[in-house]
Design an enzyme around this catalytic site. Structure first.
Site, PDB file in Angstrom:
ATOM      1  N   ASP A  85       1.233  -1.273  -0.151  1.00 53.02           N
ATOM      2  CA  ASP A  85       0.042   0.112   0.101  1.00 53.02           C
ATOM      3  C   ASP A  85       0.825   1.315   0.081  1.00 53.02           C
ATOM      4  O   ASP A  85       2.219   1.270   0.684  1.00 53.02           O
ATOM      5  CB  ASP A  85      -0.802  -0.482   1.115  1.00 53.02           C
ATOM      6  CG  ASP A  85      -2.104   1.164   1.045  1.00 53.02           C
ATOM      7  OD1 ASP A  85      -2.478   1.478   0.169  1.00 53.02           O
ATOM      8  OD2 ASP A  85      -1.714   1.852   2.032  1.00 53.02           O
ATOM      9  N   ASP A 101      -6.541  -0.314   5.404  1.00 49.40           N
ATOM     10  CA  ASP A 101      -6.262  -1.214   4.423  1.00 49.40           C
ATOM     11  C   ASP A 101      -6.936  -2.862   5.033  1.00 49.40           C
ATOM     12  O   ASP A 101      -6.826  -3.036   4.311  1.00 49.40           O
ATOM     13  CB  ASP A 101      -4.700  -1.816   4.099  1.00 49.40           C
ATOM     14  CG  ASP A 101      -3.957  -0.154   3.246  1.00 49.40           C
ATOM     15  OD1 ASP A 101      -4.858   0.457   3.064  1.00 49.40           O
ATOM     16  OD2 ASP A 101      -3.317  -0.009   4.084  1.00 49.40           O
TER      17      ASP A 101
HETATM   18  P1  ADP Z   1      -4.155   5.326  -0.006  1.00 51.11           P
HETATM   19  O1  ADP Z   1      -3.888   4.234  -1.074  1.00 51.11           O
HETATM   20  O2  ADP Z   1      -3.004   6.466  -0.807  1.00 51.11           O
HETATM   21  O3  ADP Z   1      -3.928   4.701   1.490  1.00 51.11           O
HETATM   22  P2  ADP Z   1      -6.515   6.087   0.792  1.00 51.11           P
HETATM   23  O4  ADP Z   1      -7.575   5.076  -0.065  1.00 51.11           O
HETATM   24  O5  ADP Z   1      -6.511   6.195   1.841  1.00 51.11           O
HETATM   25  O6  ADP Z   1      -5.342   5.850   0.183  1.00 51.11           O
HETATM   26  O7  ADP Z   1      -7.582   7.334   0.293  1.00 51.11           O
HETATM   27  C1  ADP Z   1      -7.091   7.850  -1.358  1.00 51.11           C
HETATM   28  C2  ADP Z   1      -7.612   8.676  -1.848  1.00 51.11           C
HETATM   29  O8  ADP Z   1      -9.067   9.415  -1.500  1.00 51.11           O
HETATM   30  C3  ADP Z   1      -6.923  10.207  -0.729  1.00 51.11           C
HETATM   31  O9  ADP Z   1      -6.059  10.161  -2.006  1.00 51.11           O
HETATM   32  C4  ADP Z   1      -7.748  11.032  -1.172  1.00 51.11           C
HETATM   33  O10 ADP Z   1      -8.360  11.888  -2.278  1.00 51.11           O
HETATM   34  C5  ADP Z   1      -9.237  10.910  -0.830  1.00 51.11           C
HETATM   35  N1  ADP Z   1      -9.710  10.896   0.775  1.00 51.11           N
HETATM   36  C6  ADP Z   1      -9.891   9.789   1.561  1.00 51.11           C
HETATM   37  N2  ADP Z   1      -9.926  10.013   2.597  1.00 51.11           N
HETATM   38  C7  ADP Z   1     -10.215  11.744   2.534  1.00 51.11           C
HETATM   39  C8  ADP Z   1     -10.093  12.301   3.686  1.00 51.11           C
HETATM   40  N3  ADP Z   1     -10.288  12.395   4.979  1.00 51.11           N
HETATM   41  N4  ADP Z   1      -9.725  13.416   3.779  1.00 51.11           N
HETATM   42  C9  ADP Z   1      -9.780  13.114   2.596  1.00 51.11           C
HETATM   43  N5  ADP Z   1      -9.583  13.066   1.550  1.00 51.11           N
HETATM   44  C10 ADP Z   1      -9.942  12.111   1.903  1.00 51.11           C
HETATM   45 MG    MG Z   2      -3.964   3.846   2.536  1.00 55.79          MG
END
Ligand code: ADP
Ligand code: MG
Length: 642
Positions: free
Chosen positions: A321, A530
């Site tokens: 991740d 995740d």
């Molecule tokens: P990653 O897969 O890189 O761990 P996430 O799946 O947690 O990232 O989140 C993916 C995208 O969703 C982030 O890049 C952001 O744009 C948006 N996002 C998720 N949670 C939030 C939040 N609490 N506030 C703002 N944006 C969010």
């Molecule tokens: Mg993440």
């Protein structure tokens, strides 16, 4: 410890009694004592040496299974029938002795984990109505304020209310470097407060602490059977039956058909029964996994079972991740771009206000940025209808106004984005930054701006990816972030396979597609966001598991420390464990083959057969104990000392 355990166990007393009776019988025979006395000694030796074996053998027989104990007992009885009482007693003595030693190895493993419990202090000082009071830690309630002086261990999981200090968390994470902690940081039961005086607020009862859960988890893992183990057990049972049938045929037919001397033939049959018995083979695998799981746990690597050691040892692909795993997961706000009539600091303040309820790393970064700029946040009562949409963002109502913050493409679907704002978004992305958009949905529908974040790579990311490539392990990256940002992270690391823009559910789907291609696949994540992907991966590995219940629950392997290179340690432990299993299996099979050959070729004497057979059982146990538990433990102590 060995002595204490020996003195406390019935098995051990019976083994000693067997030996004494055996010696007495041998001496009384030399001294030409009356036959009745010699027989009494012999019977005592048989009863003491055979007691536990008979019990197990009968239990197994009732389930319709023939096991090693039965073969051994039959061989001993057979020896007595042809007058070789002493050989039979030696067999029973050695057999019960090696059972006791196996039991000792298991207890040693249990003890190594139970030792962790001793890290709890028995009592602690709580502050109640301005008064300090010493109470047993069992009586600590959630919410109690506890005083911890320098040099004391933390009694329960909690958070620091006042004070700063550095803590030695090596018992939990295996990391020897002390960790600096201040107000609002979590502290864990069993860790050592090195410097400052602290006041903490208890957040868990003593019985629910992370340490207690680890002990429980490892004990469960120790009992869980790995595929190889099941295979060998089934094989062992079939094989034992075959041996028994073969030996019976051996006893009956040669004297009947060819008229061979019955007594000689019977003697050989008994030796055959003993040396063909797969004792060493059956114990070789479980004892290795047991020692590996315990040894790993003492270094802060939790395996939930031997099966995961097996998969990791032949790992072919790893999916990382991005946020919090390859990157530090401590993003910082780099740009605030506001449109409409709102100022930059107003936008930051608004976003932080809305995100104050979220646990996402981006949300925490907004809060840090707002407090760095001394922007006051209203008490969150004004915040209503807060909804977290994992992988998308959040929405909430603030007074009469409602807002959304999150993934820009997602917001752009709801509310068309102006050309110029879209251009700014592209330029942030091109710079490798993670971007979230802020929109107002009520009373007016309008874009308020963009906020960009940078999340630096972990220091050891480069080294770890390289080490995986060196081992010919495929590396892939999963992220919910934008394609360009993902590439910015992946390219310098040499990760060719990048899956970006994934929602949490899509991560699971992609992972399953990968797993179809490559069964020996591990997913590595930080455990909180995740969890679903970790739970679905063939092996889910959670990084920085200390303090995260979700990680402890959903992952198969938990790296308690927060260092990426622990993955390599986990791989090495798995490979070493599987090497020991292979050594043990080859050793015990070769042993059986050589001894069987010995029976037919050089007419192997019974005592020698017994000695070689039991010796090999003890050797496989010691091999596992020493190379997987004791040696790594000594190495670790030396590391901690320097
Ligand atoms: P990653 O897969 O890189 O761990 P996430 O799946 O947690 O990232 O989140 C993916 C995208 O969703 C982030 O890049 C952001 O744009 C948006 N996002 C998720 N949670 C939030 C939040 N609490 N506030 C703002 N944006 C969010
Ligand atoms: Mg993440």
């Amino acid at each position: 410890m060995i002595l204490r355990w020996f003195a406390s166990s019935w098995e051990v007393r019976l083994v000693c009694l067997t030996l004494l009776a055996l010696l007495a019988s041998i001496f009384s025979e030399r001294a030409a004592a009356p036959l009745s006395l010699i027989t009494a000694f012999n019977l005592t030796a048989y009863a003491a040496g055979g007691y536990f074996g008979t019990r197990t053998a009968l239990q197994q027989l009732r389930q319709g299974e023939i096991d090693i104990d039965l073969l051994m007992l039959l061989a001993a009885v057979g020896a007595a029938l042809i007058g070789e009482w002493h050989e039979g007693a030696i067999l029973l003595f050695l057999f019960s002795l090696s059972n006791v030693l196996q039991e000792f190895v298991i207890q040693r493993n249990r003890g190594a984990i139970r030792d962790l419990y001793q890290l709890y202090p028995e009592e602690c000082t709580i502050v109640h109505a301005g008064q300090a009071k010493l109470i047993p830690i069992r009586e600590v309630n959630i919410g109690d304020r506890i005083l911890i002086h320098p040099g004391e261990r933390i009694p329960v999981d909690g958070r620091i209310v006042t004070g700063t200090s550095s803590l030695d968390e090596s018992t939990l994470t295996g990391e020897s470097l002390p960790v600096d902690k201040g107000v609002a940081d979590p502290v864990f039961a069993g860790t050592l407060n090195l410097q400052g005086a602290l006041e903490i607020r208890a957040e868990q009862l003593a019985s629910d602490s992370t340490l207690a859960r680890i002990v429980q988890l490892v004990e469960e893992a120790q009992d869980r059977k790995a595929p190889t183990q099941r295979l060998i057990e089934t094989f062992g049972k079939r094989y034992s039956t075959t041996v028994l049938i073969f030996v019976l045929a051996w006893l009956i037919f040669p004297p009947l058909i060819w008229g061979v001397d019955f007594r000689n033939n019977f003697y050989r049959g008994m030796v055959l029964l003993i040396v063909a018995c797969p004792c060493a083979l059956v114990i070789s695998t479980p004892v290795a996994y047991l020692s590996a799981i315990t040894g790993a746990a003492r270094r802060g690597l939790l395996f939930k079972g031997g099966a995961f050691l097996e998969t990791l040892a032949r790992l072919r692909a790893v999916a990382f991740d991005k946020t919090g795993t390859l990157t530090q997961g401590q993003p910082i706000v780099t740009d605030v771009h506001s449109v409409a009539d709102i100022s930059q600091s107003e936008l930051l303040q608004l976003a932080a206000q809305i995100e104050s309820r979220s646990e996402h790393p981006l949300a925490k970064a907004l809060l840090r940025a707002a407090s760095a700029q001394k922007l006051a946040l209203d008490s969150s009562e004004a915040l209503h209808d807060f909804v977290n949409e994992p992988g998308l963002g959040v929405r909430a109502r603030l007074g009469e106004h409602s807002y959304r913050i999150g993934r820009v493409p997602h917001l752009a679907d709801l509310l068309p984005i102006a050309e110029s704002l879209s251009a700014t978004y592209d330029s942030f992305c091109a710079a490798g930054k993670t971007v979230v958009g802020v929109v107002q949905l009520h009373p007016a529908q309008r874009w308020l701006g963009l906020i960009a974040f940078a999340d630096p790579l972990r220091e050891d990311a480069d080294r770890v990816v390289q080490a995986l490539h060196d081992r010919k392990i495929q590396v892939a990256m999963f992220t919910g972030d934008h394609e360009i940002v993902a590439q910015r992270i992946a390219q310098p690391l040499g990760i060719a396979e990048v899956h970006s823009g994934l929602l949490p559910g899509e991560k699971v789907d992609r992972l399953q597609q990968l797993a179809e291609r490559q069964a020996a696949l591990a997913m590595i994540g930080e455990g909180v966001n995740d969890a679903p992907a970790l739970a679905h991966a063939p092996v889910g590995i959670a990084l920085g598991g200390a303090g995260s219940d979700i990680a402890l629950d959903s992952a198969d392997v938990i790296l308690m420390g927060n260092r990426l290179s622990l993955i390599i340690d986990a791989l090495e432990i798995s490979q070493r464990a599987c090497r020991v299993v292979t050594q043990n299996i080859i050793f015990s099979l070769t042993g059986i083959a050589l001894l069987i050959a010995g029976v037919f070729l050089i007419n192997l004497p019974l005592p020698l057969g017994v000695l070689a057979h039991e010796g090999s059982t003890i050797i496989v146990c010691l091999n596992a104990l020493i190379s997987l538990l004791l040696v790594p433990e000594i190495r670790r102590k030396r590391q901690l000392a320097t």
